[in-house]
Design a protein around this motif. Sequence first.
Motif, PDB file in Angstrom:
ATOM      1  N   SER A  56       0.827  -1.208   0.000  1.00  0.00           N
ATOM      2  CA  SER A  56       0.000   0.000   0.000  1.00  0.00           C
ATOM      3  C   SER A  56       0.859   1.255   0.000  1.00  0.00           C
ATOM      4  CB  SER A  56      -0.925   0.011   1.216  1.00  0.00           C
ATOM      5  OG  SER A  56      -1.907  -1.004   1.127  1.00  0.00           O
ATOM      6  N   ILE A  57       1.919   1.247   0.812  1.00  0.00           N
ATOM      7  CA  ILE A  57       2.802   2.417   0.870  1.00  0.00           C
ATOM      8  C   ILE A  57       3.501   2.630  -0.467  1.00  0.00           C
ATOM      9  CG2 ILE A  57       4.914   3.325   1.909  1.00  0.00           C
ATOM     10  CD1 ILE A  57       3.990   2.011   4.555  1.00  0.00           C
ATOM     11  N   ARG A  58       3.990   1.554  -1.072  1.00  0.00           N
ATOM     12  CA  ARG A  58       4.646   1.710  -2.373  1.00  0.00           C
ATOM     13  C   ARG A  58       3.659   2.208  -3.421  1.00  0.00           C
ATOM     14  NH1 ARG A  58       9.500   2.914  -1.579  1.00  0.00           N
ATOM     15  NH2 ARG A  58       9.489   3.043  -3.856  1.00  0.00           N
ATOM     16  N   ARG A  59       2.393   1.821  -3.274  1.00  0.00           N
ATOM     17  CA  ARG A  59       1.357   2.344  -4.174  1.00  0.00           C
ATOM     18  C   ARG A  59       1.267   3.867  -4.032  1.00  0.00           C
ATOM     19  NH1 ARG A  59      -5.142   1.176  -4.144  1.00  0.00           N
ATOM     20  NH2 ARG A  59      -5.397   0.939  -6.384  1.00  0.00           N
ATOM     21  N   LEU A  60       1.248   4.339  -2.787  1.00  0.00           N
ATOM     22  CA  LEU A  60       1.202   5.782  -2.561  1.00  0.00           C
ATOM     23  C   LEU A  60       2.467   6.469  -3.055  1.00  0.00           C
ATOM     24  CD1 LEU A  60      -0.340   5.838   1.030  1.00  0.00           C
ATOM     25  CD2 LEU A  60      -1.436   6.655  -1.070  1.00  0.00           C
ATOM     26  N   LEU A  61       3.617   5.817  -2.864  1.00  0.00           N
ATOM     27  CA  LEU A  61       4.877   6.443  -3.241  1.00  0.00           C
ATOM     28  C   LEU A  61       5.148   6.364  -4.741  1.00  0.00           C
ATOM     29  CD1 LEU A  61       7.246   5.544  -0.258  1.00  0.00           C
ATOM     30  CD2 LEU A  61       5.704   7.497  -0.579  1.00  0.00           C
ATOM     31  N   SER A  62       4.233   5.746  -5.489  1.00  0.00           N
ATOM     32  CA  SER A  62       4.330   5.790  -6.948  1.00  0.00           C
ATOM     33  C   SER A  62       3.658   7.035  -7.519  1.00  0.00           C
ATOM     34  CB  SER A  62       3.696   4.541  -7.564  1.00  0.00           C
ATOM     35  OG  SER A  62       2.285   4.551  -7.418  1.00  0.00           O
ATOM     36  N   LEU A  63       3.008   7.817  -6.652  1.00  0.00           N
ATOM     37  CA  LEU A  63       2.433   9.089  -7.083  1.00  0.00           C
ATOM     38  C   LEU A  63       3.568  10.076  -7.372  1.00  0.00           C
ATOM     39  CD1 LEU A  63      -0.459   9.320  -4.457  1.00  0.00           C
ATOM     40  CD2 LEU A  63      -0.696   8.814  -6.907  1.00  0.00           C
ATOM     41  N   PRO A  64       3.294  11.170  -8.079  1.00  0.00           N
ATOM     42  CA  PRO A  64       4.364  12.137  -8.396  1.00  0.00           C
ATOM     43  C   PRO A  64       5.122  12.601  -7.155  1.00  0.00           C
ATOM     44  CG  PRO A  64       2.381  12.641  -9.639  1.00  0.00           C
ATOM     45  CD  PRO A  64       2.003  11.547  -8.684  1.00  0.00           C
ATOM     46  N   ARG A  65       6.414  12.826  -7.310  1.00  0.00           N
ATOM     47  CA  ARG A  65       7.276  13.157  -6.175  1.00  0.00           C
ATOM     48  C   ARG A  65       6.818  14.424  -5.454  1.00  0.00           C
ATOM     49  NH1 ARG A  65      12.332  10.932  -5.442  1.00  0.00           N
ATOM     50  NH2 ARG A  65      13.053  12.905  -4.546  1.00  0.00           N
ATOM     51  N   GLU A  66       6.182  15.359  -6.177  1.00  0.00           N
ATOM     52  CA  GLU A  66       5.775  16.618  -5.549  1.00  0.00           C
ATOM     53  C   GLU A  66       4.456  16.508  -4.785  1.00  0.00           C
ATOM     54  OE1 GLU A  66       4.238  16.797  -9.846  1.00  0.00           O
ATOM     55  OE2 GLU A  66       6.011  16.042  -8.768  1.00  0.00           O
ATOM     56  N   THR A  67       3.815  15.342  -4.832  1.00  0.00           N
ATOM     57  CA  THR A  67       2.549  15.164  -4.116  1.00  0.00           C
ATOM     58  C   THR A  67       2.716  15.498  -2.643  1.00  0.00           C
ATOM     59  OG1 THR A  67       1.986  13.343  -5.614  1.00  0.00           O
ATOM     60  CG2 THR A  67       0.681  13.556  -3.594  1.00  0.00           C
ATOM     61  N   ARG A  68       1.850  16.370  -2.135  1.00  0.00           N
ATOM     62  CA  ARG A  68       1.880  16.707  -0.712  1.00  0.00           C
ATOM     63  C   ARG A  68       1.174  15.606   0.080  1.00  0.00           C
ATOM     64  NH1 ARG A  68      -0.718  22.363   0.200  1.00  0.00           N
ATOM     65  NH2 ARG A  68      -2.153  21.707  -1.469  1.00  0.00           N
ATOM     66  N   LEU A  69       1.845  15.071   1.085  1.00  0.00           N
ATOM     67  CA  LEU A  69       1.276  14.029   1.942  1.00  0.00           C
ATOM     68  C   LEU A  69       0.947  14.625   3.299  1.00  0.00           C
ATOM     69  CD1 LEU A  69       3.683  11.019   1.226  1.00  0.00           C
ATOM     70  CD2 LEU A  69       1.567  11.642   0.026  1.00  0.00           C
ATOM     71  N   PHE A  70      -0.289  14.427   3.739  1.00  0.00           N
ATOM     72  CA  PHE A  70      -0.738  14.910   5.044  1.00  0.00           C
ATOM     73  C   PHE A  70      -1.030  13.704   5.918  1.00  0.00           C
ATOM     74  CE2 PHE A  70      -1.328  18.406   2.175  1.00  0.00           C
ATOM     75  CZ  PHE A  70      -0.968  19.510   2.934  1.00  0.00           C
ATOM     76  N   LEU A  71      -0.331  13.655   7.058  1.00  0.00           N
ATOM     77  CA  LEU A  71      -0.315  12.467   7.905  1.00  0.00           C
ATOM     78  C   LEU A  71      -1.309  12.601   9.048  1.00  0.00           C
ATOM     79  CD1 LEU A  71       3.579  12.279   8.162  1.00  0.00           C
ATOM     80  CD2 LEU A  71       2.107  11.557   6.271  1.00  0.00           C
ATOM     81  N   CYS A  72      -1.732  11.468   9.575  1.00  0.00           N
ATOM     82  CA  CYS A  72      -2.729  11.467  10.649  1.00  0.00           C
ATOM     83  C   CYS A  72      -2.104  11.594  12.037  1.00  0.00           C
ATOM     84  CB  CYS A  72      -3.561  10.190  10.560  1.00  0.00           C
ATOM     85  SG  CYS A  72      -5.013  10.169  11.639  1.00  0.00           S
ATOM     86  N   HIS A  73      -0.806  11.298  12.145  1.00  0.00           N
ATOM     87  CA  HIS A  73      -0.157  11.328  13.464  1.00  0.00           C
ATOM     88  C   HIS A  73       1.280  11.820  13.350  1.00  0.00           C
ATOM     89  CE1 HIS A  73      -3.383   9.089  15.410  1.00  0.00           C
ATOM     90  NE2 HIS A  73      -3.335   8.212  14.424  1.00  0.00           N
ATOM     91  N   ASP A  74       1.782  12.344  14.473  1.00  0.00           N
ATOM     92  CA  ASP A  74       3.215  12.553  14.622  1.00  0.00           C
ATOM     93  C   ASP A  74       3.590  12.376  16.078  1.00  0.00           C
ATOM     94  OD1 ASP A  74       5.825  13.172  13.499  1.00  0.00           O
ATOM     95  OD2 ASP A  74       5.744  14.922  14.798  1.00  0.00           O
ATOM     96  N   TYR A  75       4.768  11.774  16.299  1.00  0.00           N
ATOM     97  CA  TYR A  75       5.231  11.465  17.655  1.00  0.00           C
ATOM     98  C   TYR A  75       6.615  12.067  17.938  1.00  0.00           C
ATOM     99  CZ  TYR A  75       1.479   8.076  17.096  1.00  0.00           C
ATOM    100  OH  TYR A  75       0.254   7.483  16.853  1.00  0.00           O
TER     101      TYR A  75
END
Length: 312
Positions: free
Chosen positions: A212-231
């Motif tokens: 699933s992650i590799r699927r997301l990381l096949s999107l264009p490099r400039e794609t902004r990713l917004f995450l649900c958590h940070d620790y």
Amino acid sequence: MHVDPTNDPVANAAKLIDTAASDHALRPSIAGFFDEATNTVSYVVHDPVSMEAAIIDSVLDYEAASGRTSFGSAERIIEYVTSKNLKVTWLIETHAHADHLSAAPFLQEELGGKLAIGEGIIRVQEVFGKLFNAGSDFERDGSQFDHLFTDGETFRLGELEGIALHVPGHTPADMAYIIGDAAFVGDTIFMPDFGTARADFPGGDARQLFQSIRRLLSLPRETRLFLCHDYKAPGRDDYAWETTVGQQRDANVHVRDGVSEDEFVAMRTERDRVLAMPNLIMPSVQVNIRGGRLPEPEDNGVSYIKIPVNAV
């Protein structure tokens, strides 16, 4: 941009991102709301033209010791929405969270909008319905939500187009939502210096998570990713929740380019083996599989959270 539902959903998402990247009018406005108690980021995403908005992964404040709920986190979102004169059309969940309760029903009552999640919630309801002995009155068909997204399904946020992508592994129901040039990826992946989500919950699968992650990381490099958590990874003093596909591919400590699927699965399995369960997993999942609603009150008018003993 028109997407063809017969095509590959990731290819359609990439086209959407490329179009938005070249036309700022097709980029959404995004505000993040960080809840330090649960390390969760909720988002208000809106179309600057129509002012239609989606609220993603909202938080209901919950005090475990007293069993009391409150609405401070949700009211921050309401204040922002009303100050911007936004019209909420979607209340979106990336999955049935195990670390916080959803405030979606409260926000829906105050602001409107359709409550939505991925269709995989049905499998999660089946598994946890049994764990909590929810009984025959608990429907296991996703009917607690107004809409169940399928992989590759498109939706609109005013003038903006969105695409839902099924990204299981953390749970069977995880979805990512691409709106314009932004992807809201839930618990699949964290900041590059922290890594990736756990995959040891019921229905989780480390190999599936990698895919699933590799699927997301096949999107264009400039794609902004917004995450649900940070620790806050060791050595970092500030919370952060926005990154890009390129940054993840170059530097994610668990899943950067060059890490094989077998290497990831071995790492994730070993790491998950020593992780404690989230503090709020029992109340969170019990409420979130109901679309953020508390269990039905018993004959004394009080709702109860069940805690199965020695069952997980």
